[in-house]
Design a protein around this motif. Structure first.
Motif, mmCIF file in Angstrom:
data_model
loop_
_atom_site.group_PDB
_atom_site.id
_atom_site.type_symbol
_atom_site.label_atom_id
_atom_site.label_comp_id
_atom_site.label_asym_id
_atom_site.label_seq_id
_atom_site.Cartn_x
_atom_site.Cartn_y
_atom_site.Cartn_z
ATOM 1 N N TYR A 5 0.828 -1.202 0.000
ATOM 2 C CA TYR A 5 0.000 0.000 0.000
ATOM 3 C C TYR A 5 0.868 1.260 0.000
ATOM 4 O O TYR A 5 0.536 2.256 0.644
ATOM 5 C CB TYR A 5 -0.919 -0.012 1.221
ATOM 6 N N LEU A 33 3.292 4.179 -2.304
ATOM 7 C CA LEU A 33 3.518 4.820 -3.594
ATOM 8 C C LEU A 33 4.738 5.730 -3.502
ATOM 9 O O LEU A 33 4.786 6.640 -2.677
ATOM 10 C CB LEU A 33 2.299 5.660 -3.995
ATOM 11 N N GLY A 73 -3.433 3.987 3.046
ATOM 12 C CA GLY A 73 -4.847 4.306 3.106
ATOM 13 C C GLY A 73 -5.381 4.299 4.536
ATOM 14 O O GLY A 73 -5.108 3.394 5.321
ATOM 15 N N TYR A 120 -7.661 -2.618 -1.902
ATOM 16 C CA TYR A 120 -7.216 -1.335 -2.426
ATOM 17 C C TYR A 120 -6.619 -1.528 -3.813
ATOM 18 O O TYR A 120 -6.158 -2.614 -4.183
ATOM 19 C CB TYR A 120 -6.190 -0.673 -1.501
ATOM 20 N N GLN A 127 -4.073 0.902 -6.587
ATOM 21 C CA GLN A 127 -3.292 2.128 -6.698
ATOM 22 C C GLN A 127 -2.411 2.071 -7.939
ATOM 23 O O GLN A 127 -2.061 0.993 -8.426
ATOM 24 C CB GLN A 127 -2.426 2.335 -5.456
ATOM 25 N N GLU A 173 0.724 4.584 -10.245
ATOM 26 C CA GLU A 173 1.516 5.791 -10.460
ATOM 27 C C GLU A 173 2.157 5.689 -11.835
ATOM 28 O O GLU A 173 2.519 4.604 -12.295
ATOM 29 C CB GLU A 173 2.556 5.970 -9.357
ATOM 30 N N PHE A 231 -0.111 10.057 -9.283
ATOM 31 C CA PHE A 231 -0.531 8.866 -8.556
ATOM 32 C C PHE A 231 -2.014 8.957 -8.232
ATOM 33 O O PHE A 231 -2.602 10.039 -8.128
ATOM 34 C CB PHE A 231 0.277 8.692 -7.264
ATOM 35 N N ARG A 291 -5.102 6.490 -5.900
ATOM 36 C CA ARG A 291 -5.274 5.333 -5.016
ATOM 37 C C ARG A 291 -6.665 5.363 -4.406
ATOM 38 O O ARG A 291 -7.216 6.422 -4.122
ATOM 39 C CB ARG A 291 -4.226 5.386 -3.911
ATOM 40 N N SER A 294 -7.115 8.982 -2.797
ATOM 41 C CA SER A 294 -6.155 10.079 -2.904
ATOM 42 C C SER A 294 -5.601 10.146 -4.317
ATOM 43 O O SER A 294 -5.622 9.152 -5.060
ATOM 44 C CB SER A 294 -5.012 9.912 -1.895
ATOM 45 N N HIS A 335 -6.696 14.082 -0.576
ATOM 46 C CA HIS A 335 -7.187 12.785 -0.111
ATOM 47 C C HIS A 335 -8.518 12.936 0.603
ATOM 48 O O HIS A 335 -8.783 13.944 1.277
ATOM 49 C CB HIS A 335 -6.157 12.063 0.762
#
Length: 387
Positions: free
Chosen positions: A135, A137, A151, A258, A260, A262, A276, A278, A294, A316
């Motif tokens: 989780y 980035l 998160g 989740y 995500q 980038e 990015f 997410r 976010s 976010h």
């Protein structure tokens, strides 16, 4: 405070060595001191200037070169945290500073060993930071808001949070690289009660709270990365809110997922913008959050004349859970469906060992309360590094 910062700066300038001097050493060590000055500019509970700091003591050992243990390495990480609590003024559910801790002290944050398995696999055992690989980035790391690190819907779970800053837990992690690129599959099992040396009771070896299980798969390309994660706790916990008249409070299993990504936006050279995005959700009603999302931009360098400059913008959202809204209503207040924050930050490396970073955050609907005045928080971060 000022004398301490000056002393640290002088010490860094005297002791810092070129990275090449340590390149062949079987043990690599790093010392990083971070100091923040944070103050509410608008809204919030007060206008007090708050000081907080974080000292990272990190060591990595090549066990093959050190003791002949082929394909193995070890990692140790000690945290020292002190100072005030800027989130007290902001009133945010998610927090506004990623070095703020509930209780100051010295903690053994990580202590693990990792063994290669074949040419693509690796197995890790020990005290391990979930957010160091799950989780996470790279393009969101400059931002100071904690939700840009992991998160909120996962960060708020567990009796003492999951195994993330500042308290880790015993864990086993397996990693498998796929193909010739950066794609991977990664799974881990953590003690659901995060507690380490420096926390009350020390490292929890009883596993009475069960396990936190998490898996993540990532697809990596030269200028883009996409990952998907799933997580669950093996034992139920009390719901965030239960009817006071109910003699048997509800217990629920927290679980979630989740996604995500980038990627580099079209542009010239390494200074092109990185973007990015997410989003994650959780079920179980054991925390104030049901989902979070976010997005943001990162660029480095920002100025051609300042090769050590970088900047980031981020937003976010955290969606409040039904249990949280029930509790707020029971207290006679009006809950909001979300709390959200806008952040802008700029960092400039004044020397190889010295970085200054001003930051602004606007927290809207702080505390998840409808009608709560927005809080604008200004922070200046100073980072000193001994390579």
């Amino acid at each position: 405070m000022a004398s301490m910062l000056v002393a640290a700066s002088v010490l860094a300038s005297e002791l810092a060595l070129p990275p090449a001097a340590h390149a062949e050493a079987p043990v690599q060590a790093e010392v990083v001191y971070t100091a923040d000055l944070a103050q509410p500019i608008r809204g919030g509970a007060d206008r007090k200037l708050r000081y907080l700091d974080n000292l990272d003591l990190v060591a990595d050992a090549d066990l093959d070169a050190l003791v002949g243990w082929h394909g193995a390495r070890a990692h140790g990480y000690v945290l020292v945290n002190n100072g005030a609590h800027p989130n007290t003024a902001a009133g945010s559910l998610e927090g506004v500073n990623n070095i703020e801790v509930g209780k100051a002290g010295v903690r053994l944050f990580e202590a693990w060993a990792e063994q290669d398995i074949g040419s693509r696999g690796a197995l890790l055992v020990g005290l391990y930071d979930l957010n160091s690989e799950f989780y996470a980035l790279d393009s969101a790391e400059l931002l100071l808001g904690p939700p840009f690190g992991i998160g909120t819907e996962l960060a708020a779970t567990g009796r003492n949070g999951p195994s993330i800053f500042p308290s880790s837990a015993l864990a086993v992690r397996a990693n498998l690289r796929l193909g010739a690129g950066e794609s991977y599959v990664r799974v881990a099992a953590f003690n659901a009660h995060a507690a380490t040396l420096g926390d009350p009771g020390g490292v929890d070896v009883g596993f009475h709270d069960g396990l936190l299980l998490i898996g993540e798969a990532g697809l990596g390309r030269p200028h883009a990365r996409l990952s998907l994660g799933l997580w669950t706790y093996t034992r139920a916990r009390e719901a965030y809110y239960s009817d006071p008249a109910d003699p048997d409070p509800q217990r629920r299993h927290a679980r979630g997922a989740y996604v995500q990504g980038e990627f580099q936006l079209p542009g010239a050279g390494e200074s092109a913008f990185q973007a990015f995005v997410r989003a994650g959700f959780s079920r179980g009603g054991t925390t104030p959050f049901a989902w979070s999302a976010s997005a943001g931009l990162f660029r480095a360098p920002v100025l051609a004349a300042r090769p050590g400059s970088s900047a980031s913008l981020g937003v976010h959202y955290a969606g409040t859970s039904q249990s949280f809204r029930q509790e707020v209503r029971a207290l006679g207040q009006s809950p909001a469906s979300s709390e959200y924050t806008l952040e802008a930050t700029y960092s400039d490396r004044l020397a190889d060992w010295h970085t200054v970073q001003p930051d602004l955050q606007l927290v809207c609907q702080p505390g998840g309360l409808r009608g709560a005045p927005a809080a604008l928080i200004g922070t200046v971060r100073l980072t000193l590094t001994l390579p």
